[in-house]
Design an enzyme around this catalytic site. Structure first.
Site, short mmCIF file in Angstrom:
data_model
loop_
_atom_site.label_atom_id
_atom_site.label_comp_id
_atom_site.label_asym_id
_atom_site.label_seq_id
_atom_site.Cartn_x
_atom_site.Cartn_y
_atom_site.Cartn_z
N HIS A 491 0.84 -1.21 0.00
CA HIS A 491 0.00 0.00 0.00
C HIS A 491 0.87 1.26 0.00
O HIS A 491 0.47 2.30 0.53
CB HIS A 491 -0.93 0.00 1.22
CG HIS A 491 -1.92 -1.13 1.21
ND1 HIS A 491 -2.79 -1.37 2.25
CD2 HIS A 491 -2.18 -2.08 0.27
CE1 HIS A 491 -3.54 -2.43 1.96
NE2 HIS A 491 -3.18 -2.89 0.77
C1 LIG Z 1 0.42 -7.31 -4.85
C2 LIG Z 1 -0.51 -6.21 -4.43
C3 LIG Z 1 -1.62 -6.53 -3.62
C4 LIG Z 1 -2.49 -5.50 -3.21
N1 LIG Z 1 -3.66 -5.81 -2.58
C5 LIG Z 1 -4.60 -4.86 -2.39
C6 LIG Z 1 -5.91 -5.17 -1.94
O1 LIG Z 1 -6.28 -6.32 -1.74
N2 LIG Z 1 -6.79 -4.14 -1.75
C7 LIG Z 1 -6.44 -2.85 -1.98
O2 LIG Z 1 -7.27 -1.97 -1.75
N3 LIG Z 1 -5.22 -2.53 -2.44
C8 LIG Z 1 -4.31 -3.49 -2.67
N4 LIG Z 1 -3.09 -3.16 -3.19
C9 LIG Z 1 -2.76 -1.74 -3.38
C10 LIG Z 1 -3.47 -1.13 -4.58
O3 LIG Z 1 -3.64 -2.08 -5.61
C11 LIG Z 1 -2.66 0.08 -5.07
O4 LIG Z 1 -2.46 0.97 -4.00
C12 LIG Z 1 -3.36 0.83 -6.18
O5 LIG Z 1 -3.78 -0.07 -7.16
C13 LIG Z 1 -2.44 1.90 -6.78
O6 LIG Z 1 -3.18 2.63 -7.74
P1 LIG Z 1 -2.51 3.80 -8.60
O7 LIG Z 1 -3.55 4.29 -9.53
O8 LIG Z 1 -1.85 4.77 -7.69
O9 LIG Z 1 -1.34 3.09 -9.40
P2 LIG Z 1 -1.40 1.80 -10.40
O10 LIG Z 1 -2.69 1.09 -10.30
O11 LIG Z 1 -0.18 1.00 -10.09
O12 LIG Z 1 -1.32 2.45 -11.82
C14 LIG Z 1 -0.17 3.02 -12.38
C15 LIG Z 1 -0.15 2.65 -13.87
O13 LIG Z 1 0.75 3.49 -14.55
C16 LIG Z 1 1.49 2.73 -15.48
N5 LIG Z 1 2.73 3.46 -15.73
C17 LIG Z 1 3.72 3.74 -14.85
N6 LIG Z 1 4.69 4.43 -15.45
C18 LIG Z 1 4.31 4.60 -16.74
C19 LIG Z 1 4.91 5.23 -17.87
N7 LIG Z 1 6.10 5.83 -17.78
N8 LIG Z 1 4.25 5.21 -19.06
C20 LIG Z 1 3.04 4.60 -19.17
N9 LIG Z 1 2.45 3.98 -18.14
C21 LIG Z 1 3.06 4.00 -16.92
C22 LIG Z 1 1.67 1.39 -14.78
O14 LIG Z 1 1.98 0.36 -15.69
C23 LIG Z 1 0.32 1.22 -14.11
O15 LIG Z 1 -0.61 0.55 -14.94
C24 LIG Z 1 -2.21 -4.15 -3.59
C25 LIG Z 1 -1.11 -3.86 -4.41
C26 LIG Z 1 -0.27 -4.87 -4.84
C27 LIG Z 1 0.90 -4.52 -5.73
#
Ligand SMILES: Cc1cc2nc3c(=O)[nH]c(=O)nc-3n(C[C@H](O)[C@H](O)[C@H](O)COP(=O)(O)OP(=O)(O)OC[C@H]3O[C@@H](n4cnc5c(N)ncnc54)[C@H](O)[C@@H]3O)c2cc1C
Length: 553
Positions: A491
């Site tokens: 997280h």
């Molecule tokens: C293994 C795991 C288990 C988890 N379990 C849970 C759970 O059960 N419940 C829960 O609530 N949360 C959980 N989490 C946490 C939650 O999933 C994350 O906090 C959340 O998804 C992050 O969202 P975000 O939009 O900030 O980033 P992300 O969803 O990571 O999105 C970022 C996106 O940007 C893309 N990206 C990055 N850099 C570039 C670039 N230069 N060019 C183009 N694209 C790019 C990436 O490929 C990615 O698709 C878990 C996370 C993980 C990794």
């Protein structure tokens, strides 16, 4: 005379055609329909070398997809995602594939990109459409009120609630409790994590069953599914599109004037460079996550001046806190081998304690891969599986903070992160309190079944990894256990936090037409698990931006 004959012939043909279609469709096995959004997702190699959009969203992740779907209702939107399409990948689609997804990693292509913090804690980030929501454990729970009062944003709580509801209608389900989960729920209640709050998305002290992004058939839903709400004629989603830089330009000769984001440069799968540019009144939005967004800001020349100069990156805007205020909620707990096989279960239940420790559980069937196997088994390739049941505590906050710095100017290489777990003593106190609760759950009658009987008739748990200290009241031993066994619950958040890098509307300070909408803006983890709030954030900011733009000038 020819006319009636041909009409008759035509009627026969139509009749047989209808019969044939009916027979064929009844013989076809029931297959799941492909999600609508796949119609407007393409490999970025097919995209023009230069194109114009109202909004360019970097990262088709947890927050990026709902944001894109919402903006596309009124504007032309481009989403650029560095990973591929996750839909249909068996490991990503089921709870059973969770561990495999995290194990089968490579440097540039796997849907999970592994990284290790400087403390040596291994972690992962999503690299696939849907982002980390496509590789996570699927638990869904709304944020707590503390988050809405302390996150530095003036939330419109009505819009927050309607945004959560919009997400829940599409991708959140009531889980069917698996055995380890219901045992843990009962154990939590016995341990005093009361009341029993049944099934709810809300954050309430006590024990509850939360939502899940796995449906009743066990199929995963991700934030990419929210793209199906988009207006297809207004949106393009490019996969295998790695954004290398946000293009920033000064719109006036006055050096004191703000710079503006005017577009992005991205590289497709065959290494060709493309430019996507914003139209008048348009914006670039970073939704690349807590690791990707600060990294990309730095690579684009927005960050601490001396640091950028050290890397030879031309400074577009001095912003000292880019990459700072990075947090990760420590995870501590125990794992046991149960005396009977258990089904896979990712998180479905949470105990929310008054002290700010959250207790969750998982059971996984994992391959037994000791080298010693080969000594006794003639066919070492045959698979032996062992069930491991885990009880884990996550702490609220946290208050300990770390930072991120570049390891390379190649955007595909993970930056270096350090979280400084437990550098703030309040985090350690919370961990001790949460670990004590885990100890109480282990002592509950509900968990008796999970003990083995030894030669003398004593019943004991069989631990994988260190057990809890025998004396749960010994603070020094409990603190040592927290420090020694710390790992991540994935997280991690921050790096571009509100008030330091973005304002209350998520605009990058001192830069026009550039926002950040993802977990990098959070200064505290929202409630027990963040994905609910990050999906909500995408929808919420999208609605606000549409209103802002259509409102009186
Ligand atoms: C293994 C795991 C288990 C988890 N379990 C849970 C759970 O059960 N419940 C829960 O609530 N949360 C959980 N989490 C946490 C939650 O999933 C994350 O906090 C959340 O998804 C992050 O969202 P975000 O939009 O900030 O980033 P992300 O969803 O990571 O999105 C970022 C996106 O940007 C893309 N990206 C990055 N850099 C570039 C670039 N230069 N060019 C183009 N694209 C790019 C990436 O490929 C990615 O698709 C878990 C996370 C993980 C990794």
């Amino acid at each position: 005379m020819a006319r009636p004959l041909s009409l008759c012939f035509l009627l026969h043909v139509v009749f047989f055609w209808v019969l044939l279609r009916a027979a064929l469709s009844s013989a076809r096995p029931h297959t799941q329909e492909e999600p609508l959004y796949l119609k407007f997702v393409s490999n970025a190699t097919d995209f023009p070398m230069e194109d114009y959009y109202d909004y360019i969203i970097i990262g088709g992740g947890t927050a990026g997809c709902p944001l894109a779907a919402t903006l596309s209702q009124s504007y032309r939107v481009l989403v650029l995602e560095r990973g591929g399409i996750g839909y249909g990948n068996p490991n990503l689609m089921s709870q059973e594939g969770f561990i495999r997804t995290l194990m089968e990693v490579d440097t540039f292509h796997s849907p999970a990109q592994a990284f290790t913090s400087e403390e040596g804690v291994p972690s992962a980030r999503g690299r696939v459409l849907g982002g980390s929501s496509a590789i996570n454990a699927g638990f869904y729970s709304r944020a707590d009120t503390y988050f809405f009062h302390n996150s530095g944003v003036e939330w419109d709580l009505r819009a927050v609630n309607t945004s959560y509801a919009w997400i829940e209608k599409a991708v959140v389900f009531r889980p069917k409790l698996r055995s380890w989960q219901s045992i843990v729920r009962d154990g939590l209640l016995e341990a005093g994590v009361n009341p029993s709050n049944g099934f709810t998305f809300d954050h309430m002290v006590g024990t509850k069953i939360g939502g899940s992004t796995f449906d009743k058939f066990g199929r995963r839903h991700t934030s990419a599914d929210l793209l199906s709400y988009a207006k297809p004629s207004n949106i393009r989603v490019g996969v295998h599109a790695s954004v290398e830089r946000v293009l920033l330009a000064s719109t006036s000769a006055n050096p004191g004037q703000k710079i503006s984001a005017i577009g992005v440069v991205y590289r497709d799968q065959v290494g060709r460079y493309h430019h996507a540019m914003v139209r008048d009144h348009g914006e670039v939005i970073l939704s690349a996550g807590a690791i990707g967004s600060p990294q990309l800001l730095l690579l684009s020349g927005v960050g601490p001046r001396p640091y950028l100069s050290y890397w030879g990156i031309p400074v577009a805007r001095h912003l000292p806190y880019v990459g700072q205020f990075l947090y990760d909620n420590p995870r501590n707990g125990i794992s046991i081998v149960p005396p009977m096989p258990l089904e896979h279960s990712l998180i479905q239940v949470v105990g929310i304690t008054e002290s700010g420790a959250y207790i969750e559980a998982a059971s996984n069937v994992i391959p037994f891969a000791s080298p010693a196997r080969a000594v006794f088994l003639h066919t070492p390739s045959s698979l032996l599986n062992v069930t491991v049941a885990t009880l884990m505590g996550k702490i609220a906050g946290p208050l300990s903070r770390g930072s991120l710095r570049l390891a390379s100017t190649d955007v595909r290489i993970n930056p270096i992160v350090r979280f400084n777990y437990f550098s703030n003593p309040a985090d350690l106190e919370r961990c001790i309190s949460g670990t004590r609760t885990i100890g109480e759950v282990l002592r509950s009658h509900s968990l008796d079944y999970f003990k083995f009987r030894d030669w003398y008739g004593n019943r004991e748990f069989r631990y994988v990894g260190p057990p809890l200290p025998a004396d749960l009241s010994n603070n020094a031993q409990m603190a040592e256990h927290c420090r020694q066994t710390v790992t991540t619950i994935w997280h991690y958040h921050g790096g571009c936090v509100v008030g330091k890098v973005v304002d209350k509307e998520f605009r990058v300070l001192g830069v026009n037409a550039l926002r950040i909408v993802d977990g990098s803006t959070l200064n505290i983890s929202p409630g027990t698990n963040p994905q609910a709030t990050l999906m909500m954030l995408g929808r919420y900011v999208g609605l606000k931006m549409r209103k802002e733009r259509s409102g009186p000038k």
